[in-house]
Design a protein around this motif. Structure first.
Motif: not given
Length: 253
Positions: A2-4, A30, A233
């Protein structure tokens, strides 16, 4: 993996009203810094900016006409200057005018061109301008467009809108296979959104759309915004469409 999203810089076109305003605050929650694009009305943009800043992130406003590719490119440059970088573009702005499908000349040539500019050429221009920055980012970057179920059905506010949203869907696929592996390009296709724009439909037409949907309601804005977060994400999806329409057009999904 997952992309932070924490600390990422996001440009949201048409980010001061409707779905765009919710996308601005949703990505701020986010942990993203946000550039809120607007064109005509600065007051709503400033309001969204204040709401985002209250969430502890940096927020700026960027005035640009998202029916003009030169303006779109400038908005990317200004975002990079103001936020110090760019990681995500949410190409949310579009253009249409309510017009009768039965009248093939209800939209002028210039209005067809304006639809094409806003819904196809501008998303391409945004990514073209952001591409080198995305490629230089350690984790790459992504663009997500706001499409429409009009792209996969024969309905909507106008014929040019449906045709150009269909072209945008193909654009997303073409861009995805062109700019990988560090850049992801996806799209969200909402159904009926009861935004300031969606509420311009006659009440009877709105009720017909709700009745036609499998889930018997409009597309909830929060559900639509959640799809953008998921795509931002997810590092294993590109060239994809996510249809969020309460089952209004299951056949086209």
């Amino acid at each position: 993996m997952p992309y932070n999203l924490q600390g990422k810089n996001v440009l949201i076109t048409g980010g001061s009203a409707g779905l765009g305003a919710l996308l601005s605050t949703t990505f701020a929650r986010q942990g993203c810094n946000v550039a809120i694009n607007y064109f005509n009305r600065i007051e709503p943009a400033q309001k969204v900016k204040t709401e985002c800043e209250a969430l502890g992130v940096r927020a700026v406003v960027v005035k640009a006409d998202m029916t003009d590719t030169t303006e779109a490119r400038r908005a990317v440059q200004e975002t990079i200057e103001k936020l110090g970088g760019l990681d995500i573009v949410l190409a949310n702005a579009g253009w249409t005018r309510f017009s009768a499908w039965a009248d093939l000349d209800s939209m002028t040539e210039s209005e067809w061109d304006k639809c094409w500019n806003a819904n196809v050429k501008v998303p391409k221009a945004l990514l073209s301008e952001a591409r080198s920055t995305f490629d230089d980012n350690e984790e790459g970057g992504c663009m997500i467009t706001t499409g429409s179920i009009a792209a996969v059905s024969q309905g909507g506010s106008s014929m040019p809108y449906a045709v150009t949203k269909a072209a945008q869907l193909q654009l997303v696929k073409c861009l995805a296979v062109t700019v990988g592996p560090k850049i992801r390009v996806n799209t969200v296709l909402p159904g009926l959104l009861l935004t300031e724009w969606g509420l311009r439909y006659p009440e009877e037409r709105i009720q017909q759309a709700k009745d036609a949907a499998v889930l018997k309601h409009e597309t909830f804005l929060e559900d639509c915004a959640s799809a953008f977060v998921m795509l931002a994400k997810n590092t294993s999806m590109t060239g994809m469409r996510i249809q969020v329409d309460a089952g209004l057009n299951v056949q086209g999904a």
